[in-house]
Design a protein around this motif. Structure first.
Motif, mmCIF file in Angstrom:
data_model
loop_
_atom_site.group_PDB
_atom_site.id
_atom_site.type_symbol
_atom_site.label_atom_id
_atom_site.label_comp_id
_atom_site.label_asym_id
_atom_site.label_seq_id
_atom_site.Cartn_x
_atom_site.Cartn_y
_atom_site.Cartn_z
ATOM 1 N N LEU A 269 17.744 6.184 -10.650
ATOM 2 C CA LEU A 269 17.357 6.685 -9.328
ATOM 3 C C LEU A 269 15.838 6.730 -9.179
ATOM 4 N N ILE A 270 15.157 7.199 -10.242
ATOM 5 C CA ILE A 270 13.689 7.247 -10.205
ATOM 6 C C ILE A 270 13.121 5.838 -10.072
ATOM 7 N N PHE A 271 13.693 4.877 -10.822
ATOM 8 C CA PHE A 271 13.225 3.499 -10.721
ATOM 9 C C PHE A 271 13.481 2.930 -9.326
ATOM 10 N N TYR A 272 14.645 3.264 -8.763
ATOM 11 C CA TYR A 272 14.973 2.763 -7.424
ATOM 12 C C TYR A 272 13.975 3.270 -6.396
ATOM 13 N N ILE A 273 13.693 4.564 -6.445
ATOM 14 C CA ILE A 273 12.719 5.140 -5.501
ATOM 15 C C ILE A 273 11.342 4.527 -5.722
ATOM 16 N N THR A 274 10.988 4.318 -6.999
ATOM 17 C CA THR A 274 9.682 3.731 -7.301
ATOM 18 C C THR A 274 9.593 2.301 -6.796
ATOM 19 N N ILE A 275 10.653 1.507 -7.050
ATOM 20 C CA ILE A 275 10.642 0.095 -6.642
ATOM 21 C C ILE A 275 10.618 -0.040 -5.129
ATOM 22 N N SER A 276 11.538 0.674 -4.464
ATOM 23 C CA SER A 276 11.644 0.533 -3.008
ATOM 24 C C SER A 276 10.496 1.198 -2.270
ATOM 25 N N GLY A 277 9.897 2.198 -2.898
ATOM 26 C CA GLY A 277 8.838 2.926 -2.201
ATOM 27 C C GLY A 277 7.441 2.411 -2.436
ATOM 28 N N ALA A 278 7.262 1.575 -3.480
ATOM 29 C CA ALA A 278 5.906 1.150 -3.837
ATOM 30 C C ALA A 278 5.440 -0.084 -3.081
ATOM 31 N N ASN A 279 6.371 -0.870 -2.521
ATOM 32 C CA ASN A 279 5.994 -2.153 -1.924
ATOM 33 C C ASN A 279 5.056 -2.006 -0.739
ATOM 34 N N VAL A 280 5.410 -1.118 0.202
ATOM 35 C CA VAL A 280 4.606 -0.983 1.418
ATOM 36 C C VAL A 280 3.210 -0.441 1.125
ATOM 37 N N PRO A 281 3.077 0.708 0.418
ATOM 38 C CA PRO A 281 1.719 1.174 0.124
ATOM 39 C C PRO A 281 0.925 0.195 -0.729
ATOM 40 N N SER A 282 1.600 -0.549 -1.604
ATOM 41 C CA SER A 282 0.898 -1.541 -2.410
ATOM 42 C C SER A 282 0.296 -2.618 -1.529
ATOM 43 N N ALA A 283 1.076 -3.066 -0.535
ATOM 44 C CA ALA A 283 0.574 -4.086 0.390
ATOM 45 C C ALA A 283 -0.589 -3.548 1.229
ATOM 46 N N ILE A 284 -0.491 -2.289 1.654
ATOM 47 C CA ILE A 284 -1.556 -1.688 2.468
ATOM 48 C C ILE A 284 -2.850 -1.581 1.664
ATOM 49 N N VAL B 40 -5.021 7.861 -15.687
ATOM 50 C CA VAL B 40 -4.590 6.587 -16.253
ATOM 51 C C VAL B 40 -5.188 5.427 -15.478
ATOM 52 N N LEU B 41 -5.217 5.546 -14.143
ATOM 53 C CA LEU B 41 -5.787 4.476 -13.316
ATOM 54 C C LEU B 41 -7.260 4.263 -13.635
ATOM 55 N N GLY B 42 -7.981 5.353 -13.839
ATOM 56 C CA GLY B 42 -9.410 5.245 -14.157
ATOM 57 C C GLY B 42 -9.643 4.483 -15.441
ATOM 58 N N ARG B 43 -8.834 4.767 -16.459
ATOM 59 C CA ARG B 43 -8.987 4.055 -17.734
ATOM 60 C C ARG B 43 -8.615 2.580 -17.580
ATOM 61 N N LEU C 79 -1.405 1.623 -8.677
ATOM 62 C CA LEU C 79 -1.512 2.954 -8.069
ATOM 63 C C LEU C 79 -0.228 3.408 -7.367
ATOM 64 N N PRO C 80 0.375 2.620 -6.463
ATOM 65 C CA PRO C 80 1.575 3.115 -5.766
ATOM 66 C C PRO C 80 2.736 3.471 -6.691
ATOM 67 N N PRO C 81 3.118 2.600 -7.665
ATOM 68 C CA PRO C 81 4.222 3.009 -8.550
ATOM 69 C C PRO C 81 3.921 4.280 -9.337
ATOM 70 N N MET C 82 2.664 4.402 -9.828
ATOM 71 C CA MET C 82 2.308 5.609 -10.575
ATOM 72 C C MET C 82 2.328 6.836 -9.675
ATOM 73 N N ALA C 83 1.839 6.677 -8.435
ATOM 74 C CA ALA C 83 1.791 7.805 -7.502
ATOM 75 C C ALA C 83 3.187 8.274 -7.122
ATOM 76 N N ILE C 84 4.198 7.411 -7.305
ATOM 77 C CA ILE C 84 5.585 7.786 -7.040
ATOM 78 C C ILE C 84 6.266 8.249 -8.330
ATOM 79 N N ALA D 163 -9.162 -4.975 -7.945
ATOM 80 C CA ALA D 163 -8.353 -4.805 -6.736
ATOM 81 C C ALA D 163 -6.878 -5.040 -7.043
ATOM 82 N N TRP D 164 -6.587 -6.059 -7.868
ATOM 83 C CA TRP D 164 -5.202 -6.314 -8.253
ATOM 84 C C TRP D 164 -4.620 -5.141 -9.029
#
Length: 711
Positions: free
Chosen positions: A326-341, A553-556, A386-391, A379-380
């Motif tokens: 369930l956590i992976f599903y929310i992460t996968i489905s929720g990260a695409n849009v903010p990642s694109a933005i 983690v993102l900073g490192r 960032l989005p998957p980690m933030a979720i 940037a990549w």
């Protein structure tokens, strides 16, 4: 095995004061009593986290100002006692004894006071400068448990304050009590009365201690510990206050005589320790009976009913897998849009930077290195990571705050025991899902150096957020692309969860292999507390996970991705003969890569992706398109067409997924392993074992597929 940094300077364990008037408070308590909540509520954002000098233990230090006085809080490791049976207990005891805190604040759980009183009594034996904070009073009220705070204070002889730190109730009274206590310290010491035979020997040893400079250590408590034969305490006394008691022959003789006297009445070292512990436990039980009133027969019935399902042999692991999915599903489905933005925003900035360099008239290579190399790689990494980690991190922290993670450790404990590893490794493995570097740091909770090493070496077998994009992209392109669009995240989640389960199985297998070869040993035992289920503090959880985990983690990752971008651009743009260095390296690696189901460019991408796994796919794209720059394709269909045109098949996709799951740790994780183990040897072992495993697994899969002519 772990090389602790030894230091004989007295100030190693002391907290540096900004002014002489600063007040240092040691914050102690059992795990899961809300100690960190008390710390966070008092200090706010005025805190920082670091390693204890010479120890693999994390400490947090913060400060707050009350009535124009600055109070420095030192959050000691959560521990059940001060007997120094683990690194955490040793650190907590040594700071209370030798760190010269002005006050020790012991946080206890109002819903299970009796067990918590053991630590309180041990602390009071060491120092009289103690205040007890009875936390979780709101939970006690819900469970119809009443704690007589005044009577408890009378029994202990120290101030006691009731709080509900999660709603800030009682914290103002706590700060005022601390202020008043330190203004008029009462040095009354509460003694625990042991067996008369033990008391007699304590008196004999204490007489000798009083004759020497004992550096203000409680002589009664020290006498007991010397009779008990606590070698770690002797080392700490010598280390922190430069007092070598082992050279005082008269004292040593008296101690040995006391040991002999006790042994003659069947109180050898082990039985003496049991006698000491049982005396403290009985005292805690007696106090608890006087101050706690319970109005229901079973205050934990709800939790036990839930645990019968969540920790059962039949449902425990399936529910755990379902929650993970369930956590992976929310992460996968929720990260695409903010990642694109985020990607659109960052590449919009890139266009501005390009125009700026063109306006400056800088040489093309300067623009290429700084913008197309370093900036584009960063940037990549940011847009993908960032989005998957933030979720993922907040969801994972919510499970932690809810009290479910110890249940995961309970469910997996038997499996890790069969692998001759520690059940706590289940928790560190879960931490690795967000970031393997975080999982490695989390291995500090494992007391045994052998088992800690096993956990560190195998942590890389669970994929981090940096490897999720590669896995998800390959799964979607080659295995779920035929599914109707709304169901793609669900099928992607099922396949990804299967990959994760394979990673867990490899973790257990390699742990068993290590425990039978280079890290032989018997698995240690530990007490795993199942804390009560609690309502998560969603706002605080999100803030803590974003600040302490995601951004950290993102900073490192960004720090490592920047120089990686420079190297990648140079390799792709410096030609030797008719081709660039990147292509020549890929051609050199191609024969070996083909044996394991990959090709030279894919393997080169994994090598260049060492600083950050997020850039593996961009490097593959750059290599196939021969642009010399990391680029972004418009859709996964375009990417699949590019890959198929360059020889990818379903076998290539499977081998890429397997090698992504099982290959060397990223640069950030390797650096973390080096810092945690203080050993280049074990860092190299941590790199070689997953890499060799990945090569063998990919070779077997590719060979069988070719042998059966499936490709």
């Amino acid at each position: 095995m772990f090389n602790d940094k030894e230091n004989n300077y007295q100030d190693e364990i002391k907290i540096e004061k900004k002014t002489p008037n600063d007040i240092v408070i040691a914050l102690a308590g059992n795990p899961n009593v809300g100690k960190s909540t008390v710390f966070n509520e008092l200090t706010g954002l005025n805190q920082h986290t670091g390693n204890w000098p010479g120890k693999t233990v994390t400490i947090a230090e913060g400060n707050y100002v009350y009535k124009n006085k600055n109070y420095i809080l030192v959050d000691l490791p959560g521990t059940y006692s001060l007997m120094a049976n683990s690194v955490e207990e040793e650190v907590a005891r040594d700071f209370i004894c030798f760190g010269n805190p002005d006050l020790t604040l012991v946080v206890v759980d109002a819903t299970c006071l009796e067990r918590n009183l053991n630590l309180v009594l041990q602390t009071i034996e060491i120092t009289s400068n103690v205040i007890v904070c009875v936390n979780l009073m709101d939970e006690a009220t819900r469970k119809r448990i009443e704690v007589d705070i005044d009577k408890l204070s009378s029994e202990l002889g120290v101030p006691v304050i009731g709080t509900s730190a999660n709603i800030r109730k009682g914290l103002d009274e706590l700060m005022e009590t601390i202020h008043q206590f330190l203004s008029n310290i009462n040095n009354k010491i509460i003694n625990i009365n042991y067996d008369p035979l033990i008391e007699k020997e304590i008196t004999q040893v204490e007489k000798e201690l009083l004759a020497i400079d004992h550096k203000n250590i409680n002589t009664r408590w020290l006498s007991l510990k010397l009779i008990d034969g606590d070698e770690l305490l002797l080392n700490s006394i010598n280390k922190y206050i430069d007092l070598d008691l082992s050279t005082n022959n008269k004292l040593i003789n008296v101690i040995q005589s006391s040991k002999d006297n006790l042994a003659s009445v069947d109180l050898d070292k082990n039985k003496l320790r049991d006698k000491i512990v049982s005396t403290i436990v009985k005292r805690a039980e007696a106090i608890n009976q006087k101050v706690v009133t319970t109005k229901t027969k079973d205050n934990h019935s709800r939790d036990r009913k839930i645990d019968k399902i969540l920790t059962s042999k039949l449902f425990g692991i399936p529910i755990m897998i379902a929650l993970l999915g369930l956590i992976f599903y929310i992460t996968i489905s929720g990260a695409n849009v903010p990642s694109a933005i985020i990607a659109d925003f960052l590449f919009w900035i890139e266009d501005i930077l390009i125009d700026f360099f063109l306006w400056l008239g800088t040489p093309a290579w300067v623009h290429g290195v700084l913008v197309l190399g370093i900036y584009r790689t960063i940037a990549w990494v940011v847009s993908v990571m960032l989005p998957p980690m933030a979720i993922f991190f907040p969801l994972f922290t919510l499970l932690e705050d809810l009290g479910y993670l110890p249940r995961i450790a309970f469910n997996l404990d038997k499996l890790f025991k069969r692998a001759n590893a520690c059940g706590k490794q289940a928790l560190t493995m879960c931490m690795g899902f967000g970031c393997n570097a975080v999982g490695v740091i989390g291995c500090r909770i494992i007391d045994s150096p052998r088992e800690r090493l096993i956990a560190i070496i195998t942590n890389n077998f669970v994929p981090c957020n940096g490897r999720f994009p590669t896995l998800i992209a390959v799964i979607t392109m080659f295995f779920t692309g035929i599914i109707v669009s709304p169901l793609q995240p669900l099928f992607s989640t099922l396949i990804l969860t299967s990959v994760i389960i394979l990673g867990v199985m490899m973790t257990l297998f390699i742990s068993k292999l290590l425990s039978k070869t280079i890290l032989k040993g018997i698995p240690s035992t530990f007490t795993l507390e199942l804390p009560p289920y609690r309502k998560p503090q969603i706002g605080k959880v999100i803030l803590r996970s974003v600040l302490d985990r995601t951004l950290f983690v993102l900073g490192r990752a960004v720090l490592i991705a920047a120089p990686a971008g420079l190297v990648i651009w140079l390799l792709a743009n410096i030609n030797i003969g008719s081709s660039n260095i990147l292509s020549q390296c890929a051609n050199f690696l191609d024969p070996f890569a083909t044996l394991i189901g990959l090709d030279g460019y894919i393997l080169m991408a994994f090598i260049l992706g060492f600083p950050a796994n997020e850039i593996v796919v961009p490097i593959i794209i750059m290599s196939y398109m021969a642009t010399g720059n990391i680029i972004e394709l418009g859709s996964l269909n375009e990417l699949k067409t590019l890959l198929v045109n360059n020889g990818w098949t379903w076998l290539t996709a499977i081998c890429v997924m397997l090698f992504s799951l099982m290959h060397w740790p990223c640069g950030t994780t390797c650096l973390t392993i080096k810092n945690e183990t203080q050993s280049k040897k074990w860092t190299l072992v941590s790199i070689l074992i997953p890499t060799i495993t990945g090569i063998i697994i990919c070779f077997i899969v590719a060979s069988f597929a070719r042998l059966l002519r499936l490709v």
